[in-house]
Scaffold this active site. Structure first.
Site, mmCIF file in Angstrom:
data_model
loop_
_atom_site.group_PDB
_atom_site.id
_atom_site.type_symbol
_atom_site.label_atom_id
_atom_site.label_comp_id
_atom_site.label_asym_id
_atom_site.label_seq_id
_atom_site.Cartn_x
_atom_site.Cartn_y
_atom_site.Cartn_z
ATOM 1 N N ASN A 134 12.723 -22.650 4.759
ATOM 2 C CA ASN A 134 13.252 -23.273 5.973
ATOM 3 C C ASN A 134 14.460 -24.142 5.641
ATOM 4 O OD1 ASN A 134 11.649 -24.841 8.872
ATOM 5 N ND2 ASN A 134 13.789 -24.780 8.352
ATOM 6 N N THR A 135 14.214 -25.219 4.870
ATOM 7 C CA THR A 135 15.274 -26.193 4.624
ATOM 8 C C THR A 135 16.485 -25.593 3.908
ATOM 9 O OG1 THR A 135 13.508 -27.811 4.422
ATOM 10 C CG2 THR A 135 15.689 -28.543 3.784
ATOM 11 N N ALA A 164 8.289 -22.701 -0.091
ATOM 12 C CA ALA A 164 8.795 -24.061 -0.315
ATOM 13 C C ALA A 164 9.464 -24.232 -1.670
ATOM 14 C CB ALA A 164 7.688 -25.098 -0.193
ATOM 15 N N GLY A 165 10.553 -24.975 -1.647
ATOM 16 C CA GLY A 165 11.224 -25.374 -2.875
ATOM 17 C C GLY A 165 12.514 -24.648 -3.177
ATOM 18 N N LYS A 221 -0.248 -19.739 9.154
ATOM 19 C CA LYS A 221 0.099 -20.311 7.853
ATOM 20 C C LYS A 221 -0.667 -21.623 7.710
ATOM 21 C CE LYS A 221 3.605 -22.898 5.477
ATOM 22 N NZ LYS A 221 4.996 -23.255 5.247
ATOM 23 N N GLY A 276 11.026 -28.819 1.011
ATOM 24 C CA GLY A 276 12.295 -29.450 1.387
ATOM 25 C C GLY A 276 13.084 -30.039 0.236
#
Lengths: 65, 261
Positions: free
Chosen positions: B211-212, B189-190, B102, B163
């Site tokens: 992830n977050t 992301a987001g 990635k 994040g």
């Protein structure tokens, strides 16, 4: 002789190998990868000796996204 | 859903949810959350080993095993193409020649927005070196196309800053990217909660990387399970094709045959 390991200077005996370095870091047999002077150091070259002033990076996988 | 695999670089995956391993309380929580997410592709970061610190501690890859998961090393924290390429080379060595990576080259610490010119530069170098590149980028349709043309195996536009949990901020751009794409488009992301993941999938994305949203939930393992369902629901809704939006009501029960006036 002095080598730089992960950005820190380190005094090691002459004829010091990557194998010995990993052992002394407690990383013998662990899944790591190494760079020698910004070039990949393949596992097959771990028995080779470092030279004075060599810059070595030892990395592993950690949590990330 | 049977027979609807996500195909990346010729490999089929049954899960369309890709997850990161950062920000968890400990390795046990990481393991449980990833298990609950059903993800098969799992991202990791590459960092210096801590000299002399807890050498006995288990390694992430002993918990998230490359035999069980497809490990996707990232170039998080890289601000130049050179650093990203170096990181990928180390990752390939670490993972015995596994060359799926990635790529992310960041431009700014506050927004973690990609430096798109450096991203293009790194993508070109990595593709030439034989890497299979899944690339994090902005939600710009032209750039997404350029990255595809360079040979990236998947293009992963952000939905919102890394994040931030703001959700799909610009669904129209994601749609434009999807319209022109010949490689899988994944939102990376987001995403903040399950409905965000469903929206990305309903738009037609091939998958979502997060992830977050899982790791920073009050109960990460439960959120991982929610995300798994949201991705599946969104994918099925996309394939089913939603009804058109209408301004006025349309009765669900027939008018004919009523016995009252």
């Amino acid at each position: 002789m002095e080598i730089i390991v992960n950005g820190e200077a380190r005094q090691v005996p002459d004829e010091y190998t990557a194998e010995q370095l990993l052992e002394s870091l407690g990383l013998g047999g662990r899944r790591v990868a190494m760079e020698l002077n910004q070039e990949i150091l393949p596992r097959s070259n771990y028995p080779r000796c470092f030279s004075p002033g060599d810059r070595i990076e030892v990395v592993q996988a950690i949590g990330g996204g | 859903m049977q027979n609807d695999p996500l195909v990346i670089a010729g490999v089929e995956y049954s899960s369309r949810l890709l997850v990161g391993t950062g920000k968890y309380k400990d390795l046990e929580e990481t393991r449980e959350a990833i298990e609950a997410s059903g993800a098969e592709i799992v991202t990791v970061a590459i960092r210096r080993t801590n000299i002399g610190q807890n050498p006995g501690e288990p390694n992430l890859l002993e918990v998230i095993s490359p035999e069980k998961y497809t490990i996707l090393p990232n170039t998080a924290g890289c601000y130049t193409a050179d650093d990203a390429v170096r990181t990928c080379c180390l990752a390939r060595e670490l993972l015995d020649g596994h060359d799926l990576v990635k790529l992310e080259v960041l431009g700014d610490e506050k927004t973690l927005y990609p430096d798109v010119t450096a991203t293009l530069e790194a993508a070109e170098l990595l593709v030439k070196d034989g890497f299979k590149v899944m690339v994090y980028t902005s939600d710009d349709p032209i750039l997404a196309k350029r990255l595809e043309e360079l040979g990236c195996v998947a293009v992963m536009p952000l939905a919102a800053p890394i994040g931030s949990g703001l959700g799909i901020c610009n669904p129209y751009n994601i749609r434009l990217i999807l319209e022109n794409a010949k490689v899988p488009i994944l939102v990376d992301a987001g995403v903040g909660t399950a409905s965000d993941a469903s929206i990305a999938m309903e738009l037609g994305c091939e998958g979502v990387l997060m992830n977050t949203a899982i790791a920073a939930a009050q109960k990460p393992v439960l959120m991982a399970s929610a995300m798994k369902k949201a991705i599946e629901a969104g994918r099925e809704a996309y394939l089913a094709g939603r009804m058109p939006r209408k301004l006025y009501a349309s009765a669900s029960s027939p008018i004919d045959g009523t016995f009252f006036k």
